[in-house]
Design a protein around this motif. Structure first.
Motif, PDB file in Angstrom:
ATOM      1  N   ILE A   1       0.494  -1.103  -0.308  1.00 23.63           N
ATOM      2  CA  ILE A   1       0.194  -0.098   0.299  1.00 23.63           C
ATOM      3  C   ILE A   1       0.747   1.101   0.164  1.00 23.63           C
ATOM      4  CG2 ILE A   1      -1.825   1.649   1.576  1.00 23.63           C
ATOM      5  CD1 ILE A   1      -2.782  -1.007   0.556  1.00 23.63           C
ATOM      6  N   SER A   2       2.130   1.112   0.556  1.00 20.22           N
ATOM      7  CA  SER A   2       2.421   2.690   0.530  1.00 20.22           C
ATOM      8  C   SER A   2       3.368   2.668  -0.743  1.00 20.22           C
ATOM      9  CB  SER A   2       3.377   3.190   2.076  1.00 20.22           C
ATOM     10  OG  SER A   2       4.785   1.706   2.332  1.00 20.22           O
TER      11      SER A   2
ATOM     12  N   SER B   1       2.881   1.779  -3.205  1.00 18.19           N
ATOM     13  CA  SER B   1       1.731   1.957  -4.614  1.00 18.19           C
ATOM     14  C   SER B   1       0.597   3.159  -4.598  1.00 18.19           C
ATOM     15  CB  SER B   1       0.518   1.120  -4.694  1.00 18.19           C
ATOM     16  OG  SER B   1       0.563   0.175  -4.796  1.00 18.19           O
ATOM     17  N   SER B   2       1.121   3.564  -3.251  1.00 18.23           N
ATOM     18  CA  SER B   2       0.965   5.017  -2.711  1.00 18.23           C
ATOM     19  C   SER B   2       1.311   6.409  -3.492  1.00 18.23           C
ATOM     20  CB  SER B   2       0.375   5.108  -1.137  1.00 18.23           C
ATOM     21  OG  SER B   2      -0.277   6.436  -0.524  1.00 18.23           O
TER      22      SER B   2
ATOM     23  N   ALA C   1      -7.347  -2.983  -2.041  1.00 24.56           N
ATOM     24  CA  ALA C   1      -6.359  -2.064  -2.107  1.00 24.56           C
ATOM     25  C   ALA C   1      -7.206  -0.148  -3.021  1.00 24.56           C
ATOM     26  CB  ALA C   1      -5.025  -2.090  -2.435  1.00 24.56           C
TER      27      ALA C   1
ATOM     28  N   LYS D   1      -8.843   1.703  -0.873  1.00 25.88           N
ATOM     29  CA  LYS D   1      -8.187   2.098   0.695  1.00 25.88           C
ATOM     30  C   LYS D   1      -6.864   3.334  -0.422  1.00 25.88           C
ATOM     31  CE  LYS D   1      -4.298   2.887   3.491  1.00 25.88           C
ATOM     32  NZ  LYS D   1      -4.793   3.643   5.169  1.00 25.88           N
ATOM     33  N   LEU D   2      -6.415   3.467  -1.624  1.00 26.49           N
ATOM     34  CA  LEU D   2      -6.367   4.551  -2.229  1.00 26.49           C
ATOM     35  C   LEU D   2      -6.144   5.304  -2.627  1.00 26.49           C
ATOM     36  CD1 LEU D   2      -3.194   1.276  -3.462  1.00 26.49           C
ATOM     37  CD2 LEU D   2      -2.950   3.182  -2.485  1.00 26.49           C
TER      38      LEU D   2
ATOM     39  N   PRO E   1      -6.484  -4.166   3.906  1.00 29.64           N
ATOM     40  CA  PRO E   1      -6.267  -2.940   3.627  1.00 29.64           C
ATOM     41  C   PRO E   1      -7.619  -2.017   4.141  1.00 29.64           C
ATOM     42  CG  PRO E   1      -6.067  -4.178   1.585  1.00 29.64           C
ATOM     43  CD  PRO E   1      -6.480  -4.513   2.140  1.00 29.64           C
TER      44      PRO E   1
END
Ligand code: ASP
Ligand code: MG
Length: 414
Positions: free
Chosen positions: A159-160, A162-163, A203, A206-207, A262
């Motif tokens: 996640i981080s 990708s963010s 995900a 979340k993103l 996520p």
């Protein structure tokens, strides 16, 4: 700004072309800004897996893929997304050619498998436009910077990373995103495990800071007991994230253990809704864990190996468990001894490394929520999400049904 709602449609919602029109209806009648995540058309991933193992049949497969996707989305090859469609198709042909020349390559295999999701996103976007949703457009997860934790094959989305990388500008209009794959740590394509598009959708929720994730399925939410045990039970109205993860480790095929991860930090709710009754059925909602004094569900996973030894867990065995991604139901190790409980099908891969005593049992059961009856079976563990017990039985179905009735009959009469 509009609230973002992520909708995920898996293979069970993509059985024929008219299903895409139903997606159109659902989206037209939903509030908020929709982001759509799709997996491959029904049965397509299985076919691609077979083809990557038997690349000699490649010629037929490619013709078949073209035919199937054009049946779902007539005019796709000559429409606006035609060039992309032809590019994905020729990409598959080339990778199959690589494989059939004897070259063993995880990258080629991954490109072939991921093409199922790419073609599906193209077909859905094309047909949604014909349906009237003119701003639908396909987006490849890897192309906009979705990063996976791992190389080639991965358990989770990073996640981080990708963010930081995600190109959110590509998410204008109604984006139709591909589930299941992304970019691995080496910059090459990587895939999640089977059924991983739900995790991709979580995900993306979340993103994009979404308000809600809706996982469209061909069932009325998650049942108290998997219907495979012979009875129809009510769908669960609310399930905490921890309870959902616990249930998914115990024979509930509706969700995958990594799915909800996520969502936890922001408390984004996920709804499991019935695609065949989109406007009438009540969903299962998965959200933050809350204290309950009710029994929520029973999960059951048949085939259990119990390994015990009078010495601590061996480091070689531990390394193997990690390497094979085995998630034990119990792993205890003290200087005096160890106990390890895992599925039988995983035991077969570990057998060489096991020196202790092994007992096979019929099944492990997890009672989700409060356990209101005395347990007559072997207790494995108990925490706020569930009580795990092991049972030995000649008639597993009847043991489960008895347990179900004693847990729920009182509660249902209240
Ligand atoms: N198409 C992939 C599979 O069948 C991913 C998914 O459906 O979530 O496993
Ligand atoms: Mg699928």
């Amino acid at each position: 700004m509009d609230e973002i709602i992520v909708h995920k449609f898996g293979g069970s919602c993509l059985r024929d072309g008219e299903d895409i029109d139903r997606i159109g209806e659902i989206i037209s009648n939903s509030s908020g800004k929709p982001i759509i995540v799709v997996s491959a058309l029904w049965g397509m991933t299985d076919r691609l897996i077979r083809a990557s193992r038997e690349p000699r049949y490649a010629g037929r497969l490619v013709q078949d893929l073209i035919y199937q996707h054009l049946r779902f989305a007539p005019g796709l090859d000559t429409g606006e997304f035609g060039p992309l469609f032809n590019k994905v198709i020729s990409g598959i042909s080339n990778q199959l050619l690589n494989l059939s020349s004897g070259e063993v390559s995880l990258r080629s295999e991954n490109l072939i498998l991921a093409a199922g999701e790419r073609l599906s996103a193209l077909a859905v976007a094309h047909r949604l436009r014909s349906f009237g949703l003119k701003n639908a457009h396909p987006v490849g997860a890897e192309d906009i910077g979705l990063r996976l934790k791992g190389k080639g094959r991965a358990k989770e989305i990073d996640i981080s990373a990708s963010s930081e990388k995600l190109d959110r500008e590509k998410l204008v209009g109604i984006p139709i995103l591909t589930g299941w794959f992304g970019e691995g740590e080496d910059g090459d394509i990587a895939l999640l495990s089977r059924g991983g598009s739900d995790h991709s959708a979580a995900a993306f929720a979340k993103l994009t800071n979404a308000n809600k994730l809706i996982l469209w399925k061909d069932v009325d939410g998650i049942k108290r007991l998997n219907p495979r045990w012979g009875i129809e039970t009510p769908a669960i109205p609310y399930l905490g994230y921890g309870q959902a993860a616990e249930l998914s480790m115990h024979g509930t095929p509706v969700i995958h253990p990594a799915t909800v991860l996520p969502l936890i930090e922001e408390g984004i709710p996920a709804e499991i809704r019935n695609f065949n009754k989109p406007f009438s059925s009540t969903p299962t909602i998965i959200g933050p864990d809350i204290d309950t004094d009710e029994t929520i569900a029973i999960g059951c996973h048949p085939g259990v190996a119990v390994i015990t030894e009078n010495k601590p867990l061996d480091s070689e065995l531990l390394a193997k468990i990690e390497q094979l991604d085995i998630v034990p139901w119990l792993m205890n190790s003290t200087p005096e001894g160890m106990k390890l409980i895992i599925p039988i099908h995983e035991f077969n891969q570990l057998e060489k490394y096991v020196s202790g005593k092994v007992d096979f049992r019929t099944a492990i059961i997890s009672i989700i929520g409060r356990c209101t009856i005395p347990i007559e079976h072997e207790l494995v563990s108990k925490n706020q999400y569930g009580t795990r017990i092991i049972i030995n039985s000649d008639n597993l179905s009847s043991t489960i049904l008895e347990l179900y009735h004693s847990l729920f009959s009182l509660q249902d009469c209240k």
